[in-house]
Design a protein around this motif. Structure first.
Motif, PDB file in Angstrom:
ATOM      1  N   VAL A 286     -17.358   5.068 -11.674  1.00 34.52           N
ATOM      2  CA  VAL A 286     -16.167   4.233 -11.869  1.00 34.52           C
ATOM      3  C   VAL A 286     -15.620   3.777 -10.518  1.00 34.52           C
ATOM      4  O   VAL A 286     -15.319   2.597 -10.311  1.00 34.52           O
ATOM      5  N   TYR A 287     -15.523   4.725  -9.593  1.00 33.68           N
ATOM      6  CA  TYR A 287     -14.994   4.410  -8.261  1.00 33.68           C
ATOM      7  C   TYR A 287     -15.923   3.431  -7.545  1.00 33.68           C
ATOM      8  O   TYR A 287     -15.457   2.445  -6.946  1.00 33.68           O
ATOM      9  N   LEU A 288     -17.230   3.678  -7.615  1.00 39.47           N
ATOM     10  CA  LEU A 288     -18.194   2.795  -6.957  1.00 39.47           C
ATOM     11  C   LEU A 288     -18.161   1.392  -7.560  1.00 39.47           C
ATOM     12  O   LEU A 288     -18.199   0.400  -6.833  1.00 39.47           O
ATOM     13  N   ALA A 289     -18.056   1.302  -8.882  1.00 42.21           N
ATOM     14  CA  ALA A 289     -17.973  -0.004  -9.540  1.00 42.21           C
ATOM     15  C   ALA A 289     -16.710  -0.744  -9.115  1.00 42.21           C
ATOM     16  O   ALA A 289     -16.737  -1.968  -8.895  1.00 42.21           O
TER      17      ALA A 289
ATOM     18  N   SER B   7     -16.552   0.539 -18.693  1.00 39.60           N
ATOM     19  CA  SER B   7     -15.931  -0.516 -17.886  1.00 39.60           C
ATOM     20  C   SER B   7     -14.595  -0.938 -18.481  1.00 39.60           C
ATOM     21  O   SER B   7     -13.621  -1.153 -17.755  1.00 39.60           O
ATOM     22  N   ALA B   8     -14.554  -1.059 -19.812  1.00 39.36           N
ATOM     23  CA  ALA B   8     -13.302  -1.449 -20.465  1.00 39.36           C
ATOM     24  C   ALA B   8     -12.245  -0.363 -20.311  1.00 39.36           C
ATOM     25  O   ALA B   8     -11.065  -0.654 -20.094  1.00 39.36           O
ATOM     26  N   LYS B   9     -12.668   0.902 -20.395  1.00 38.68           N
ATOM     27  CA  LYS B   9     -11.724   2.004 -20.223  1.00 38.68           C
ATOM     28  C   LYS B   9     -11.144   2.013 -18.820  1.00 38.68           C
ATOM     29  O   LYS B   9      -9.967   2.314 -18.617  1.00 38.68           O
ATOM     30  N   ALA B  10     -11.987   1.674 -17.843  1.00 36.78           N
ATOM     31  CA  ALA B  10     -11.533   1.669 -16.455  1.00 36.78           C
ATOM     32  C   ALA B  10     -10.845   0.365 -16.079  1.00 36.78           C
ATOM     33  O   ALA B  10     -10.260   0.280 -14.998  1.00 36.78           O
ATOM     34  N   GLY B  11     -10.924  -0.647 -16.933  1.00 36.43           N
ATOM     35  CA  GLY B  11     -10.305  -1.944 -16.635  1.00 36.43           C
ATOM     36  C   GLY B  11     -11.077  -2.728 -15.601  1.00 36.43           C
ATOM     37  O   GLY B  11     -10.493  -3.463 -14.798  1.00 36.43           O
TER      38      GLY B  11
ATOM     39  N   THR C  56     -14.686  -5.188 -14.497  1.00 36.06           N
ATOM     40  CA  THR C  56     -15.647  -6.171 -14.987  1.00 36.06           C
ATOM     41  C   THR C  56     -17.070  -5.706 -14.716  1.00 36.06           C
ATOM     42  O   THR C  56     -17.964  -5.941 -15.525  1.00 36.06           O
ATOM     43  N   PHE C  57     -17.278  -5.034 -13.589  1.00 34.43           N
ATOM     44  CA  PHE C  57     -18.615  -4.565 -13.230  1.00 34.43           C
ATOM     45  C   PHE C  57     -19.027  -3.410 -14.148  1.00 34.43           C
ATOM     46  O   PHE C  57     -18.194  -2.608 -14.570  1.00 34.43           O
ATOM     47  N   PRO C  58     -20.327  -3.283 -14.436  1.00 35.34           N
ATOM     48  CA  PRO C  58     -20.793  -2.296 -15.410  1.00 35.34           C
ATOM     49  C   PRO C  58     -20.815  -0.872 -14.840  1.00 35.34           C
ATOM     50  O   PRO C  58     -21.642  -0.540 -14.001  1.00 35.34           O
ATOM     51  N   VAL C  59     -19.928  -0.032 -15.336  1.00 35.81           N
ATOM     52  CA  VAL C  59     -19.835   1.348 -14.864  1.00 35.81           C
ATOM     53  C   VAL C  59     -21.059   2.146 -15.288  1.00 35.81           C
ATOM     54  O   VAL C  59     -21.638   2.896 -14.497  1.00 35.81           O
ATOM     55  N   ALA C  60     -21.487   1.991 -16.541  1.00 37.55           N
ATOM     56  CA  ALA C  60     -22.628   2.754 -17.046  1.00 37.55           C
ATOM     57  C   ALA C  60     -23.911   2.402 -16.306  1.00 37.55           C
ATOM     58  O   ALA C  60     -24.724   3.283 -15.991  1.00 37.55           O
ATOM     59  N   ARG C  61     -24.094   1.142 -16.005  1.00 37.21           N
ATOM     60  CA  ARG C  61     -25.304   0.716 -15.290  1.00 37.21           C
ATOM     61  C   ARG C  61     -25.318   1.260 -13.869  1.00 37.21           C
ATOM     62  O   ARG C  61     -26.362   1.675 -13.356  1.00 37.21           O
TER      63      ARG C  61
END
Length: 132
Positions: free
Chosen positions: A49-52, A18-22, A24-29
């Motif tokens: 990443v796109y969905l988040a 999430s931090a790499k993509a900038g 707030t929503f959890p990319v890994a989750r």
């Protein structure tokens, strides 16, 4: 002493997806949820990443409009009523969330013009005489 090689000499701080993509929503989750739903055999790294990013944008849009509705009603807390007012007054969100029912949300205030009381001739005549 200078260490060379890859044996634990340089400990870097872990950076979340999430931090790499900038975001707030959890990319890994979200990626984990995609995998557990088994919608496809394989997923690329950019899919979660796109969905988040899309989910974060939609949430921000709805919350901004609901906050405006909350401020219009002179309240400090966003309630389901404010969410309904925000969604139903926005054309695109209303189309997107047309079939969604929000609990304790109510409906938009609307009185059909046929049901409104008609202006009688006496009140219309009094109004016209006051204007002159």
């Amino acid at each position: 002493m200078v260490f060379k090689g890859g044996r634990g000499a340089s400990k870097k701080k872990a950076v979340s997806k999430s931090a790499k993509a900038g975001l707030t929503f959890p990319v890994a989750r979200i990626g984990k949820a995609l995998r557990t739903m088994r919608l496809a055999k394989r997923y690329g790294a950019g899919g979660p990443v796109y969905l988040a990013a899309v989910i974060e944008y939609m949430a921000a849009e709805v919350l901004e409009l609901a906050g405006n509705a909350c401020r219009d009603n002179k309240k400090k807390r966003v309630t389901p009523r404010h969410l309904v007012l925000a969604i139903r007054n926005d054309e695109e969100l209303n189309k997107f969330l047309g079939g969604v029912t929000i609990a304790s949300g109510g409906v938009l205030p609307n009185i059909h013009s046929v049901l409104l009381p008609k202006k009688s001739k006496a009140s219309a005549k009094a109004a016209s005489s006051q204007e002159v």
